[in-house]
Design an enzyme around this catalytic site. Structure first.
Site, PDB file in Angstrom:
ATOM      1  N   ASP A 113     -73.067  23.727  73.416  1.00 41.24           N
ATOM      2  CA  ASP A 113     -73.530  23.148  74.677  1.00 41.24           C
ATOM      3  C   ASP A 113     -74.984  22.684  74.601  1.00 41.24           C
ATOM      4  O   ASP A 113     -75.892  23.511  74.543  1.00 41.24           O
ATOM      5  CB  ASP A 113     -73.376  24.207  75.783  1.00 41.24           C
ATOM      6  CG  ASP A 113     -73.710  23.646  77.153  1.00 41.24           C
ATOM      7  OD1 ASP A 113     -73.780  22.415  77.309  1.00 41.24           O
ATOM      8  OD2 ASP A 113     -73.903  24.457  78.085  1.00 41.24           O
ATOM      9  N   ASP A 324     -76.414  14.256  77.513  1.00 37.56           N
ATOM     10  CA  ASP A 324     -75.593  15.464  77.539  1.00 37.56           C
ATOM     11  C   ASP A 324     -74.244  15.212  76.875  1.00 37.56           C
ATOM     12  O   ASP A 324     -73.450  14.408  77.357  1.00 37.56           O
ATOM     13  CB  ASP A 324     -75.399  15.883  78.999  1.00 37.56           C
ATOM     14  CG  ASP A 324     -74.557  17.134  79.126  1.00 37.56           C
ATOM     15  OD1 ASP A 324     -74.498  17.913  78.154  1.00 37.56           O
ATOM     16  OD2 ASP A 324     -73.945  17.327  80.189  1.00 37.56           O
TER      17      ASP A 324
END
Ligand SMILES: *[C@@H]1O[C@H](CO)[C@@H](O)[C@H](O)[C@H]1NC(C)=O
Ligand SMILES: *[C@@H]1O[C@H](CO)[C@@H](O)[C@H](O)[C@H]1NC(C)=O
Ligand SMILES: *[C@@H]1O[C@H](CO)[C@@H](O)[C@H](O)[C@H]1NC(C)=O
Ligand SMILES: *[C@@H]1O[C@H](CO)[C@@H](O)[C@H](O)[C@H]1NC(C)=O
Length: 446
Positions: A113, A324
């Site tokens: 992540d 992201d």
């Protein structure tokens, strides 16, 4: 043979003396290394569901993307995106990576992540663990496991840390909470962590990596989810902890199909260069975790829209969009989005349709069309520092038979440069020089 062994032992003792309390590398790194990033919808992923259709997978990815927005700024109210009532389960990203922890080593498959920092996994004994289909790590069986005391430097790096005191020792505690009320908490500890797989034919072992050993994990985690490897920009992320050992560099190339392996590269292997490479400075932001860029505007068919929004700048920071890999969609402020949408729609001849999947909120710009008949215009994205040209595979995605939808969508919350926009780009982040490199690349060729 025994002589060789002896040299190795001496080497690691020397290293541990020199680096003392810091992390040290036990095995040589040569020229950097790579690990495989496994798409959660790939057959190699524990989340893989063979009865799902491609469209169902995309549908689920879009739902996760929308839910993930809530995770970024959990306190913000009145956001455009409502919380969807579908099972939320896991909002921490679309890619997984394997690593091993402890001595003897214990294999973990975790979500990779870029939008969070702390590495955490479920640990025995479980005060409360979600039902896990794989064995759970037992720190009492690992020779290299060490709790961190409350007074330690490592403990001070942990956001929301706390302290338990029993007769013997004070132990540093972590707690991460998610918007859907999922919580993981437990001991902050040091462990030996290994990266590398048979695919990349490389194994690198690092000592004294700070991680969260979660003894209390509540909420809607998927049974196969084994925690998170934080790749964010904050102090406790894997990237920051490896620091100088990887020259503060990592890169990734996200392949357009879940079945094609994507790679996460470290150190020398993460250098992005050669024809077509552009560099964009990392922008300053309120958040230590996210990688921010500054978006200046976008051009479609010779017409430019500038990134000026009616919303006054919140603060002095220059970053206005987060890059992201864990979000599928890209999000832009509503008024900027509307101006962009008009330009894009004016260039497309196919029949425009409302999102038939009735997402809440619906996807804004969809066409009855196949990928080959859509003919979407290229979009030039003007970042402070360089432009990037996005062609149709980075701007529209197939969302059903004969349905193509726009990757960019409006948000009054935050702006995100998501993973559809990043497909088939080699993207490198250098934390030392604070530069993000982009290079158009067919990821499968790596
Ligand atoms: C797998 O996908 C099918 C089809 O969408 C769905 O009905 C089923 O619930 C899914 N199974 C799991 C374990 O998610
Ligand atoms: C946990 O999963 C196992 C195997 O899937 C199942 O047999 C067991 O009943 C589950 N336990 C709980 C508390 O859900
Ligand atoms: C920190 O703890 C507070 C109170 O328990 C909680 O509301 C907040 O969400 C936590 N922050 C993070 C990043 O988990
Ligand atoms: C990786 O290599 C080890 C040792 O050669 C072997 O035991 C293991 O099965 C291999 N794993 C995979 C996934 O191929």
């Amino acid at each position: 043979m025994s002589g060789y062994h002896h040299v190795l032992i001496v080497l690691s003792v020397t290293l541990s003396t020199i680096f003392n309390d810091n992390i040290y590398l036990i095995e040589a790194l040569n020229n950097g290394f790579s690990v495989e990033l496994i798409h959660r919808d790939s057959p190699k992923s524990p989340f893989y569901n063979s009865s799902e259709t491609q469209i169902e997978r995309m549908n689920n990815a879009i739902h996760r993307s929308i839910n993930r927005v809530k995770h970024f700024y959990p306190k913000e109210e009145g956001a455009y995106y409502e919380v969807i009532q579908a099972p939320i389960s896991n909002i921490n990203g679309e890619f997984l990576m394997k690593y091993s922890i402890g001595t003897p080593s214990f294999d973990v498959m975790a979500v990779a992540d870029t939008g969070s920092d702390l590495i955490w996994l479920q640990c025995q004994p479980c005060e409360k663990c979600y039902n896990h289909t794989d064995p759970i790590f037992d720190p009492s069986k690992s020779k290299s496991y060490k709790n961190t005391p409350c007074s330690s430097q490592a403990c001070r790096l942990i956001k929301n840390n706390s302290c338990t005191k029993d007769n013997i020792e004070s132990k540093c505690q972590y707690k991460v909470s998610y918007r859907d009320k999922s919580v993981s908490s437990g001991d902050v500890a040091f462990e030996t962590l290994s990266l590398g797989t048979n695919v990349t034919n490389f194994h690198a072992r690092f000592d004294r990596i700070i991680f969260g050993c979660g003894h209390n994990n509540r909420g809607i985690f998927l049974p196969k989810s084994t925690g998170i490897v934080g790749l964010g920009n904050g102090a406790t992320s894997l990237i920051s902890q490896l620091g100088a050992l990887i020259d503060n560099k990592f890169s990734y190339c996200l392949a357009p199909e879940p079945n094609i392996p994507s790679l996460l590269n470290f150190g020398e292997k993460a250098v992005v260069s050669g024809s077509g490479t552009v560099s964009i400075p990392l922008a300053s932001s309120r958040s230590p975790t996210y990688y921010y860029l500054t978006l200046k505007g976008m051009t479609v068919a010779g017409k430019r829209v500038d990134f000026e929004t009616k919303v006054a700048p919140i603060d002095k920071f220059t970053g206005n969009i987060i890059i992201d890999s864990g979000s599928t969609l890209s999000l832009l402020p509503i008024d900027f989005y509307n101006r962009l949408e008009s330009l894009v729609a004016s260039q497309i001849k196919s029949e425009r349709v409302t999102d038939p999947k009735l997402l809440r909120p619906p996807l804004k710009l969809c066409y009855k069309s196949s990928a080959s008949t859509l003919k979407a215009p290229p979009i030039t994205v003007h970042f402070a520092g360089a432009d990037i040209v996005l062609n149709q595979p980075n701007t529209f995605f197939k969302f059903g038979d004969g349905l193509m939808c726009f990757n960019f969508n409006p948000s009054n919350d935050i702006s995100i440069y998501g993973n559809i926009a990043q497909l088939d780009f080699l993207i490198g982040i250098d934390r030392q020089t604070k530069i993000v490199f982009f290079k158009p690349t067919k990821c499968k060729k790596l």
